[in-house]
Structures are given as structure tokens and as C-alpha cells.
Design a protein around this motif. Structure first.
Motif, mmCIF file in Angstrom:
data_model
loop_
_atom_site.group_PDB
_atom_site.id
_atom_site.type_symbol
_atom_site.label_atom_id
_atom_site.label_comp_id
_atom_site.label_asym_id
_atom_site.label_seq_id
_atom_site.Cartn_x
_atom_site.Cartn_y
_atom_site.Cartn_z
ATOM 1 N N GLN A 185 15.396 22.048 -0.913
ATOM 2 C CA GLN A 185 16.468 22.025 0.125
ATOM 3 C C GLN A 185 17.930 22.559 0.041
ATOM 4 O O GLN A 185 18.288 23.041 0.876
ATOM 5 C CB GLN A 185 16.445 20.405 0.782
ATOM 6 N N PRO A 189 17.007 13.541 4.072
ATOM 7 C CA PRO A 189 15.999 12.805 4.810
ATOM 8 C C PRO A 189 14.657 12.455 4.201
ATOM 9 O O PRO A 189 13.996 11.410 4.680
ATOM 10 C CB PRO A 189 15.970 13.604 6.142
ATOM 11 N N THR A 190 14.362 13.169 2.980
ATOM 12 C CA THR A 190 13.192 12.953 2.480
ATOM 13 C C THR A 190 13.350 11.990 1.189
ATOM 14 O O THR A 190 12.427 11.700 0.504
ATOM 15 C CB THR A 190 12.453 14.070 2.028
ATOM 16 N N ARG A 198 15.344 7.152 15.008
ATOM 17 C CA ARG A 198 14.098 7.563 14.904
ATOM 18 C C ARG A 198 13.330 7.250 16.332
ATOM 19 O O ARG A 198 12.885 6.038 16.738
ATOM 20 C CB ARG A 198 13.274 7.212 13.907
ATOM 21 N N ASN A 238 6.513 15.119 14.615
ATOM 22 C CA ASN A 238 7.168 14.128 13.474
ATOM 23 C C ASN A 238 7.063 14.966 12.273
ATOM 24 O O ASN A 238 7.185 14.337 11.285
ATOM 25 C CB ASN A 238 7.255 12.920 13.499
ATOM 26 N N TYR A 242 16.469 19.090 14.104
ATOM 27 C CA TYR A 242 15.306 19.648 13.520
ATOM 28 C C TYR A 242 15.088 21.296 13.376
ATOM 29 O O TYR A 242 14.084 21.592 12.659
ATOM 30 C CB TYR A 242 14.180 18.914 14.371
ATOM 31 N N TRP A 291 9.211 17.871 11.212
ATOM 32 C CA TRP A 291 10.279 18.849 10.547
ATOM 33 C C TRP A 291 11.331 17.639 9.901
ATOM 34 O O TRP A 291 11.667 16.624 10.400
ATOM 35 C CB TRP A 291 11.108 19.326 11.614
ATOM 36 N N MET A 292 11.817 18.206 8.861
ATOM 37 C CA MET A 292 13.152 17.730 8.358
ATOM 38 C C MET A 292 14.123 17.324 9.047
ATOM 39 O O MET A 292 14.519 18.534 9.782
ATOM 40 C CB MET A 292 13.239 18.425 6.944
ATOM 41 N N SER A 293 15.158 16.593 9.130
ATOM 42 C CA SER A 293 16.333 16.636 9.784
ATOM 43 C C SER A 293 17.462 17.306 8.982
ATOM 44 O O SER A 293 17.570 16.978 7.891
ATOM 45 C CB SER A 293 16.880 15.166 9.989
ATOM 46 N N GLN A 342 1.062 17.817 4.655
ATOM 47 C CA GLN A 342 1.588 16.618 4.619
ATOM 48 C C GLN A 342 0.595 15.279 4.311
ATOM 49 O O GLN A 342 0.878 14.542 3.710
ATOM 50 C CB GLN A 342 2.574 16.364 5.790
ATOM 51 N N LYS A 375 9.001 18.216 6.310
ATOM 52 C CA LYS A 375 9.335 16.785 5.417
ATOM 53 C C LYS A 375 8.334 17.213 4.364
ATOM 54 O O LYS A 375 6.966 17.383 4.333
ATOM 55 C CB LYS A 375 8.867 15.798 6.320
ATOM 56 N N GLY A 376 8.882 16.673 3.081
ATOM 57 C CA GLY A 376 8.134 16.802 1.928
ATOM 58 C C GLY A 376 8.729 17.882 1.021
ATOM 59 O O GLY A 376 8.199 17.769 -0.122
#
Length: 404
Positions: free
Chosen positions: A313, A35-36, A7, A122, A154, A124-126, A98, A306-307
Motif C-alpha cells: 500500500q 483500512p486493512t 460502511r 465490497n 475507492y 476495494w480498499m479505501s 480474497q 482489500k488484502g
């Protein structure tokens, strides 16, 4: 196809653009922790609804792919709700959700601009844990693979084109178009208000023109807008003296060239073809490239904030794998909006819907094949550099003249 990294802050995000395969990092098996947090199943536990936000005009290319998948897979996705916004709005909108602990946007369709802004914050989800589920990414065209490399972990490239920068004009208004960057500047000086491009932070042709100038001008480092664009910033400042306004959207520049309020505009392959197909710009409009021209390629990406839940997903990954098949990629030819459009190899125009084939036959340009084959292809600036370039342009060049 993703960058493997710890990270890092935004400043170091794309310093190393090494593919996972090159690093020897293994794909994580389907169902491994996402990742979440929590396990992302191979399929969602039940049908999910997805909210998809488009900030790039990408739905014109991909909505048919998405809708067909939903129709054929009701057990995966029950419903899709589409909405649109501008790229500059994107990061603030997602970050607010978020921060509130309630992410209502499940998928974003974005260009390099929105991708970069979200990486910078920062957001976006990976996709790194899920490379084994997205095997179609192994079939990217070389240019699309380079654009994927730029995105790192990303985003997932879903459409691609060589882009520009090109100039566009009506031959009846500009019988002797500029052939060099200096001639374009001279034309603007002699015809104040006649040269126009949209704000780069919100326009594909605008940012392509911005990123293409360092190659046209022979600047020290075309990939470094902070320390390597001395000629470019001086050129833009001089050109700014003769630009009346900067539209906030590319579509406004198309209206300007069509109604004669601008004589020469920045354009790209797709923005040349599609507005003529739609009748927004006269068919006889012409395009040109300037001496020293390099293509600055472009792509549209799927990013996931993210989230987003593990079930969603899972559905998004299944949808993405379908969108990257040759059958679905052929729909990206559309009506030339992102010409050619497909990101995957071996997707000829003959695979596209009949309507797309006719549009390209009637409004495409035979010279594009030679232009694409005979001029260098360059990837855009990375996230950090692109944000810096947009910021400087807004502050020092055209921010005060942007049409609200």
C-alpha cells in the motif's frame, strides 16, 4: 477528494457524493492505520514487487509513468508484473482470491465498469486514510474532479477524457450520416446489420452510447436507468431488431467499420483517434454527434483490492503521487487513445512526448475543441445504477447476440 461515509451497502454507496474537504473531515496523517489493519508506513520496509492488472487498456496511457517511477525508485518498487483481463472478469477474479485468503493482484487499472462492479461487492480498499499523501489530486481538471467524486474513496482517477457518445463512419460508405437519434434508428432499419456497438459492460463506447441516449432522447431522468429511461429502453429494443451482433470488445467494432461489415459504430474521441493512428481504421473515417448531444465523461482509476499488504500500500501511494504530477500526466496524451488524457490541470499537448504531439497533429480533429467547449459534460451513472443498467441491457436487449 474522497467521500467520507460509514460502511454502507452497495445500494447506498454513491447516494451522497460529498467530498471530504466539503465535509470538513480532516486528512489522516501519513503512517496512520490503513483500512486493512496495521500501519501503512511512509515508505515500504524494503522494495516490493507489484502485480498490476489492467482491465481498461489503461497501460497504453500509464505504463510509461509506472516504468519510469520503478526505474528511478528501486528502493520502493523492485519489479512490476503486468497482466490484462476484461472488465466483466475482474470482480470474480478478485473475490476468488480474497475468499481464498491470498490476494495476488496488488493494483487494478480500471474504468467505471470495473470500479462499479468491485464497489458493488465490497472488494476495494479505501483511500480515505491517505488523502494527505495524494496532494496532486487537488489539481484535477473539473471533469476529472467530478469523476473522482463519482469514485468516492475507492479509486484514484489517473486519466480522464470527455469521451462521447459519437458515431463513426467512412464518408464513402455513409455520405449522409444521421444527425439525430431517430435518423440513426431509421438508418439501422433501412440497413440491417449496418449499425453496431459493443456490449456496454465491456466497452467504453458501448456504455457511453448507453448512458448518452437518455440525453439525446429527452428521457425523464438520465441518471436513473430503472425508473427514468422509458424512452431509452424502448429505443434500444427497437434498434436491437436491426443489430446482427454485439461484439464483446470495442476493437471488434473498429475492425467492422474498417472492413465494411458495419457502416456506423459507436465511438469516442479516443477510439476515433487512436485506431486511425495505428492504421486499424482508415484515416478518412469521420465522426459525428447527434442532436441533443451531451458528453458522458470517462476516466480510468487505480483501485487496490482489500488484502494487499501495508508495505505494498505504501509503495502504491508513492507511485500514485508520482503518476499525478504534470510531467507524468503529459504521457497520457499517448497516441490519442483517451484524448486528451491528462486528469490534471495545466498539462498542454506541448508537454507531451514528441511522438504524441505528432500523432495528435496528424490524426486529431480541430472540431473537438468546439465540441468539448460547447456541449454539456455529464458524469456517468453511479455504481449501483451502472450495474443495474448493464444487467438490464444483458437480460432484455442484447445479451443473446453478444459475440463470444
Amino acid at each position: 477528494m474522497f467521500v467520507s461515509r460509514r460502511r454502507l451497502g452497495a445500494a447506498a454507496l454513491l447516494v451522497s457524493l460529498t467530498l471530504v474537504a466539503a465535509c470538513g473531515a480532516p486528512d489522516k496523517p501519513a503512517g496512520e492505520s490503513g483500512p486493512t489493519g496495521g500501519t501503512v508506513p511512509d515508505k515500504p520496509s524494503g522494495p516490493v514487487s507489484l502485480n498490476i492488472l489492467d482491465v481498461a487498456g489503461n497501460l497504453q496511457l500509464t505504463q510509461g509513468m509506472i516504468d519510469q517511477y520503478v526505474q528511478k525508485n528501486p528502493g520502493v518498487i523492485s519489479k512490476v508484473t503486468y497482466s490484462k483481463a476484461t472488465a466483466p472478469e475482474l470482480a470474480g477474479k478478485v473475490k476468488a482470491q480474497q475468499d481464498a485468503g491470498r490476494v495476488d493482484i496488488d493494483v487494478v487499472l480500471t474504468g467505471v465498469d470495473g470500479l462499479a462492479a468491485g464497489i458493488d461487492q465490497n472488494l476495494w480498499m479505501s483511500f480515505q486514510p491517505f488523502t494527505s499523501r495524494l496532494t496532486a489530486m487537488n489539481d484535477y481538471l473539473p471533469g476529472a474532479a467530478a469523476m473522482q467524486k463519482l469514485a468516492g474513496e475507492y479509486g484514484v482517477t489517473v486519466t480522464y477524457y470527455p469521451s462521447g457518445p459519437l458515431i463513426e463512419y467512412l464518408p464513402s460508405k455513409v455520405p449522409n450520416p444521421p444527425k439525430t437519434a431517430q435518423e440513426l434508428l431509421d438508418y439501422a432499419k433501412a440497413n440491417p446489420g449496418a449499425v453496431q456497438y459493443a456490449r456496454p459492460a465491456n466497452s467504453g463506447p458501448g456504455r457511453t452510447f448507453l448512458m448518452g441516449l437518455p440525453y439525446l432522447l429527452g428521457d425523464k431522468d438520465p441518471k436513473d436507468p430503472v425508473n427514468g429511461w422509458e424512452k431509452t429502453w424502448a429505443y434500444l429494443a427497437e434498434l436491437n431488431k436491426y443489430v446482427t451482433l454485439y461484439p464483446s470488445a470495442t476493437s471488434e467494432t473498429m475492425k467492422s467499420v474498417a472492413n465494411g461489415s458495419a457502416k456506423i459504430i459507436a465511438s469516442t474521441t479516443g477510439w476515433d483517434i487512436n485506431p486511425r493512428v495505428l492504421g486499424q481504421v482508415p484515416k478518412e473515417a469521420a465522426i459525428g454527434s447527434l442532436s441533443g448531444f451531451h458528453w458522458v465523461t470517462d476516466a480510468h482509476y487505480v483501485v487496490v483490492p482489500k488484502g494487499v499488504s501495508a508495505d505494498k500500500q505504501s509503495a502504491i501511494l508513492l507511485l500514485l503521487q508520482s503518476m499525478l504530477t504534470k510531467e507524468q500526466q503529459a504521457k497520457a496524451y499517448d497516441k490519442g487513445y483517451f484524448y486528451p488524457g491528462p486528469a490534471i490541470k495545466d498539462v498542454p499537448l506541448s508537454m507531451a512526448p514528441a511522438e504524441s504531439q505528432k500523432a495528435i497533429a496528424d490524426f486529431g480533429r480541430p472540431e473537438y475543441d468546439a465540441l468539448i467547449a460547447n456541449n454539456p459534460l455529464e458524469v456517468p451513472l453511479d455504481a449501483k445504477a451502472l450495474v443495474a443498467a448493464f444487467d438490464r441491457w444483458d437480460r432484455e436487449i442484447g445479451g443473446a447476440k453478444v459475440k463470444k
